[in-house]
Design a protein around this motif. Structure first.
Motif, PDB file in Angstrom:
ATOM      1  N   LEU A  99       2.695 -55.295  37.712  1.00 31.57           N
ATOM      2  CA  LEU A  99       1.440 -55.597  37.041  1.00 31.57           C
ATOM      3  C   LEU A  99       0.393 -55.950  38.101  1.00 31.57           C
ATOM      4  N   GLU A 110       6.738 -59.171  27.725  1.00 36.32           N
ATOM      5  CA  GLU A 110       7.361 -58.596  28.911  1.00 36.32           C
ATOM      6  C   GLU A 110       8.882 -58.489  28.768  1.00 36.32           C
ATOM      7  N   LYS A 136       9.403 -55.370  26.917  1.00 33.96           N
ATOM      8  CA  LYS A 136       9.195 -54.184  27.756  1.00 33.96           C
ATOM      9  C   LYS A 136      10.409 -53.877  28.636  1.00 33.96           C
ATOM     10  N   ILE A 180      11.660 -61.525  35.652  1.00 36.88           N
ATOM     11  CA  ILE A 180      10.302 -61.645  35.131  1.00 36.88           C
ATOM     12  C   ILE A 180       9.703 -62.975  35.599  1.00 36.88           C
ATOM     13  N   TRP A 188       2.724 -63.569  26.387  1.00 35.41           N
ATOM     14  CA  TRP A 188       2.936 -62.674  27.524  1.00 35.41           C
ATOM     15  C   TRP A 188       4.423 -62.568  27.840  1.00 35.41           C
ATOM     16  N   GLY A 234       6.493 -58.162  35.754  1.00 34.24           N
ATOM     17  CA  GLY A 234       6.642 -58.021  34.316  1.00 34.24           C
ATOM     18  C   GLY A 234       7.936 -57.324  33.951  1.00 34.24           C
ATOM     19  N   GLY A 235       8.071 -57.005  32.675  1.00 31.57           N
ATOM     20  CA  GLY A 235       9.313 -56.420  32.194  1.00 31.57           C
ATOM     21  C   GLY A 235       9.621 -55.062  32.779  1.00 31.57           C
TER      22      GLY A 235
END
Length: 324
Positions: A200, A54, A57, A41, A50, A25-26
């Protein structure tokens, strides 16, 4: 070789985060980039909300994004969403990416193509890929059958002067140094970063990686079948063995015949974070992973170990390519 990668991506260390779906994820991508690598990502099977979340983020970090190409073909708008965030690079795996390349070039992002065979590598180079990932079968998640040790130098020779990074079975500085000695410009690393604080995924999955052994991993289709994902039959996913894979691997027809029932049980296991049933994609390098730690610490250790093994005295001006 590293000089070319450093120039291409503007990174300090020859380490790229594999774009693992629902894992990269981010926050993880940003942590790898801030530590001197390039975080990607993982867009997975295509959840726009989603992906948007991300990217946000990741903040201002210079990151990229990776797509499962056949899944992107079913929802091409995801590429537009990603390009709006001005990623440093876009990576494509498993499918014909040529329809998407003009948009990536127009956006000014670098094109990374992951391949599992020499034929795919030559096609990627002919299509104008800026960087090619040669993925060996040791890798966690989806992949092919060639081993990293033989595939990487063959791809390096076949696509020169296009730079190549290696993937599959690399989780420490020894592996990074080894693939650089084979002619790669660096490594794309997944499983080691799955077992990071920023990744994640539930703590049970990360603990599974730490506790697993490379001898007890298998390439299988059973988790794609039960989850309903139409992967080509020749592309399997490497996982640590668990109760579900031990029951159904090699009995794919029986699983398909009882699919409705098994899918209900599988969804219940997902809700309970039951890794005895649900999939944890991880590679043979699990033997080398015994801690869950910050991504920055992983990047720093892998880089310093590799530089030391290759006799590079300083990381600030390291030129890994000088060893070849």
């Amino acid at each position: 070789m590293y000089g070319a990668l450093k120039e291409l991506l503007g990174i300090e260390h020859p380490i790229l985060l594999a774009p693992m779906g629902n894992v990269s994820g981010g926050a993880l991508a940003a942590a790898v980039s801030h530590a001197g690598g390039l975080g990607l990502i993982g867009a997975g099977y295509g959840d726009a909300d989603w992906l948007d979340r991300e990217f946000q983020k990741a903040g201002e970090a210079r990151i990229g994004v990776g797509f499962i190409t056949w899944a992107l073909a079913r929802n091409a708008s995801l590429l537009d969403l990603a390009l709006a965030y001005e990623p440093e690079a876009v990576m494509f795996s498993f499918g014909d990416c040529t329809p998407f390349l003009p948009a990536v070039r127009k956006a000014g992002a670098k094109i990374i193509c992951q391949v599992q065979t020499l034929a795919q590598a030559r096609d990627a180079a002919a299509a104008g890929a800026d960087l090619i990932v040669a993925q060996g079968t040791e890798a966690g998640g989806h992949g092919g059958t060639r081993s990293t040790l033989t595939l990487v130098p063959a791809v390096v020779d076949a696509v020169a002067p296009t730079p190549v990074v290696a993937a599959g079975g690399i989780a420490d500085g020894r592996g990074l140094a080894a693939v650089c000695m084979l002619g790669a410009s660096g490594a794309l690393i997944g499983t080691r970063f799955f077992a990071s604080e920023e990744a994640l995924g539930h703590a049970n999955a990360k603990r599974c990686i730490v506790e697993s052994q490379g001898d007890a991993t298998v390439r299988t289709r059973v988790f794609d079948i039960v989850r309903g994902y139409p992967w080509p039959v020749h592309i399997t996913g490497r996982v640590p063995l668990n109760r579900f894979s031990e029951q159904w691997h090699g009995r794919e027809d029986a699983l398909s015949a009882d699919l409705a029932h098994q899918q209900i049980r599988y969804r219940e296991a997902e809700a309970a974070n039951d890794t005895d049933t649900t999939v944890v994609f991880a590679g043979e390098a699990v033997d080398l992973i015994d801690t869950i730690e910050p991504a920055a610490a992983i990047v720093a250790r892998l880089a310093s170990e590799a530089y030391r093994l290759m006799g590079i005295p300083s990381t600030s001006d390291a030129k890994i390519g000088s060893v070849r």
